[in-house]
Design an enzyme around this catalytic site. Structure first.
Site, PDB file in Angstrom:
ATOM      1  CE  LYS A   1      -2.593   0.980   3.883  1.00  0.00           C
ATOM      2  NZ  LYS A   1      -2.465   2.375   4.312  1.00  0.00           N
TER       3      LYS A   1
ATOM      4  NE  ARG B   1       6.288   6.645   0.734  1.00  0.00           N
ATOM      5  CZ  ARG B   1       5.407   6.472   1.730  1.00  0.00           C
ATOM      6  NH1 ARG B   1       4.297   5.782   1.512  1.00  0.00           N
ATOM      7  NH2 ARG B   1       5.617   7.011   2.921  1.00  0.00           N
TER       8      ARG B   1
ATOM      9  N   GLY C   1      -4.769   8.312   5.442  1.00  0.00           N
ATOM     10  CA  GLY C   1      -3.877   9.316   6.023  1.00  0.00           C
ATOM     11  C   GLY C   1      -2.679   9.574   5.123  1.00  0.00           C
TER      12      GLY C   1
ATOM     13  NE  ARG D   1      -5.251   8.638  11.021  1.00  0.00           N
ATOM     14  CZ  ARG D   1      -4.613   7.786  10.226  1.00  0.00           C
ATOM     15  NH1 ARG D   1      -5.239   7.266   9.187  1.00  0.00           N
ATOM     16  NH2 ARG D   1      -3.367   7.462  10.459  1.00  0.00           N
TER      17      ARG D   1
ATOM     18  CB  SER E   1       5.798  10.319  11.143  1.00  0.00           C
ATOM     19  OG  SER E   1       4.853  10.390  10.096  1.00  0.00           O
TER      20      SER E   1
ATOM     21  CG  ASP F   1       0.995   0.332   9.616  1.00  0.00           C
ATOM     22  OD1 ASP F   1       0.644   1.155  10.484  1.00  0.00           O
ATOM     23  OD2 ASP F   1       1.280   0.660   8.458  1.00  0.00           O
TER      24      ASP F   1
ATOM     25  CE  LYS G   1       0.127   4.707  13.019  1.00  0.00           C
ATOM     26  NZ  LYS G   1       0.909   5.377  11.984  1.00  0.00           N
TER      27      LYS G   1
ATOM     28  NE  ARG H   1      -4.579   0.349  13.294  1.00  0.00           N
ATOM     29  CZ  ARG H   1      -3.966   0.535  12.146  1.00  0.00           C
ATOM     30  NH1 ARG H   1      -2.652   0.664  12.106  1.00  0.00           N
ATOM     31  NH2 ARG H   1      -4.651   0.567  11.020  1.00  0.00           N
TER      32      ARG H   1
ATOM     33  NE  ARG I   1      -2.083  -1.453   8.635  1.00  0.00           N
ATOM     34  CZ  ARG I   1      -1.817  -1.853   7.383  1.00  0.00           C
ATOM     35  NH1 ARG I   1      -1.919  -3.124   7.052  1.00  0.00           N
ATOM     36  NH2 ARG I   1      -1.445  -0.975   6.465  1.00  0.00           N
TER      37      ARG I   1
HETATM   38  C1  S3P Z   1       2.707   5.063   6.256  1.00  0.00           C
HETATM   39  C2  S3P Z   1       3.388   5.402   7.382  1.00  0.00           C
HETATM   40  C3  S3P Z   1       2.951   5.022   8.736  1.00  0.00           C
HETATM   41  C4  S3P Z   1       1.955   3.881   8.696  1.00  0.00           C
HETATM   42  C5  S3P Z   1       0.898   4.076   7.661  1.00  0.00           C
HETATM   43  C6  S3P Z   1       1.506   4.229   6.279  1.00  0.00           C
HETATM   44  C7  S3P Z   1       3.223   5.529   4.944  1.00  0.00           C
HETATM   45  O1  S3P Z   1       2.329   6.131   9.342  1.00  0.00           O
HETATM   46  O2  S3P Z   1       1.359   3.698   9.968  1.00  0.00           O
HETATM   47  O3  S3P Z   1      -0.003   2.980   7.644  1.00  0.00           O
HETATM   48  O4  S3P Z   1       2.797   5.002   3.895  1.00  0.00           O
HETATM   49  O5  S3P Z   1       4.069   6.424   4.944  1.00  0.00           O
HETATM   50  P1  S3P Z   1       3.143   7.291  10.121  1.00  0.00           P
HETATM   51  O6  S3P Z   1       4.034   7.950   9.152  1.00  0.00           O
HETATM   52  O7  S3P Z   1       2.086   8.222  10.624  1.00  0.00           O
HETATM   53  O8  S3P Z   1       3.864   6.590  11.213  1.00  0.00           O
END
Ligand code: S3P
Length: 426
Positions: A23, A28, A94, A122, A165, A312, A339, A343, A386
């Site tokens: 995903k 990206r 997100g 969020r 992050s 995750d 999240k 969670r 999840r």
């Molecule tokens: C993600 C980064 C993580 C992850 C999310 C996907 C990404 O979040 O929990 O499911 O694709 O960059 P955070 O960057 O908020 O930790």
């Protein structure tokens, strides 16, 4: 609404499966190719709803998006974007909202990002604050979406993030791609580095130095991209094979990027029977096959730098820990509360309903094993894909059936989950 009932597995999981597309990398690929003003093909693009939210936005911004085979999408970009007519719907994603805010802040038009109820609640301060330091103009209510972004000229920053992050890092790198000067992002621990690898693959002027990444204003060039299987999806199968007696499975084509593969280290430390088979690199990403057999597990402590590398997977690790001897403690994972659901709270609630010995802490949980899960309850997934899949795995080892409500939320990341699980006829 889809309610499913999972009975205790009657036999071990045996066989070979191929896990669908990652995903994070699919998001990206679609966004970065949109910034090239050229055309390229993405193979093994995710079927998850989140990545389709990203594709829809990229299309609204003027790219031509077409499927030339079921999971193969061609993107012809027309960049710089010329603006668009309606607000942009990020759905439940997100990643879409946070990365797109970095892209849109530096365009020369106004855009609005919104999403579903979960996403609108969020925290977005983590991206709004650094973007504002770069000169971005973003309106919001209490740092929540909808985000109204008035595109403007951005300038570089040197940003020290409190959070490890990948979403924040990627947002700032994407803004930096279009900002005057060198933008540097530093994080306390290394989060997933898919953006760095793909930006480099597409020709950006990007440099990594330990937990810091610097990017200069750069032009991206389109190249075809093949997406590996998602280790976060594979995690449910690894966990299931570890805890269901007599299991022995091979999971093929799994992304093994070390910034994502914390679950493998945890499984090894817990004493799991896990082996990495054939391994290679595709488009800068490590990929391999994993063999997992039923295992006698030990409880461990999980904290510190490994947390962003398995963030995750923590819900399904909690399920594993119920079947491990001794105590498993998860610390430093407070961001799990931000999240798709809280969670920590939601997972503890639902696992307690089926008989797990699990206690909530501020930044994680403590699980005492090995415990017999009674099951015999109806559990909620709080609109969180999840949690739904983790509860399914718990159902495989529960004495009585587990009813999981709103199971359709799995479609967010892994619409193939039930079909693949049912292949094992366990
Ligand atoms: C993600 C980064 C993580 C992850 C999310 C996907 C990404 O979040 O929990 O499911 O694709 O960059 P955070 O960057 O908020 O930790």
């Amino acid at each position: 609404m889809l309610t499913i009932t999972r009975e205790k597995a009657q036999k071990g999981l045996k066989g070979i499966i191929e896990i669908p597309s990652d995903k994070s990398i699919s998001h990206r690929a679609a966004m970065f190719l949109a910034l090239t003003n050229e055309e390229a093909v993405i193979s093994n693009f995710s079927r998850g709803a989140d990545c389709h939210s990203t594709l829809n936005i990229v299309e609204k911004l003027g790219c031509e998006v077409g499927f030339i085979a079921p999971n193969t999408v061609k993107i012809k970009s027309h960049f710089p974007f010329k603006g668009y007519e309606n607000a942009l719907d990020c759905g439940n994603s997100g990643t879409t909202m946070r990365l797109m805010s970095g892209i849109l802040s530096g365009q020369n038009f106004e855009s609005t990002l919104f999403g579903d109820n979960s996403l609108m609640n969020r925290p977005m301060k983590r991206v709004i604050e650094p973007l504002e330091l770069m000169g971005a103009k973003i309106s919001h209510t209490d740092y929540k979406a909808p985000l109204v972004i008035s595109g403007t000229k951005l300038h570089a920053i040197d940003y020290n993030s409190r959070l490890a992050s990948a979403q924040v890092k990627s947002c700032i790198l994407l803004a930096g791609l279009n900002a005057e000067g060198t933008t540097t992002f530093t994080e306390p621990y290394k989060s997933r580095n898919h953006s760095e690898l793909m930006l480099d693959y597409l020709g950006a002027n990007i440099k990594v130095n330990s937990n810091s990444v610097s990017i200069e204003q750069s032009k991206l060039f389109a190249r075809d991209i093949t997406i590996p299987g998602d280790i976060s999806s594979a995690a449910f199968f690894m966990a299931a094979a570890c805890i269901v007696p007599d299991s022995d499975i091979v999971i093929k084509n799994v992304g093994l990027n070390p910034t994502r593969a914390g679950i493998i280290e945890v499984l090894q430390k817990m004493g799991a029977n896990i082996e990495i088979l054939a391994q290679n690199t595709i488009c800068g990403e490590e990929v391999g096959d994993i063999r997992v057999k039923h295992s006698e597990l030990q409880g461990i402590e999980i904290s510190g730098e490994i947390i962003p590398r398995l963030i995750d997977e923590l819900p399904v690790i909690a399920v594993l820990a119920t079947q491990a001897e001794g105590t498993t403690t998860v610390k430093d994972a407070q961001d799990l509360r931000n999240k798709e659901s809280d969670r920590i709270k939601c997972l503890v609630n639902e696992l307690q309903k089926i008989g797990a010995n699990i206690k909530e802490t501020e930044d994680g949980f403590i699980i005492k094993g090995k415990s017999k899960l009674n099951g015999g309850a109806s559990v909620e997934c709080y609109h969180d894909h999840r949690l739904a899949m983790s509860l399914y795995v718990a159902g495989l080892v529960s004495e009585n059936s587990v009813k999981i409500n709103d199971f359709q939320w799995v479609d967010i990341s892994f619409p193939e989950f039930l079909d693949l699980m049912q292949e094992f006829r366990a």
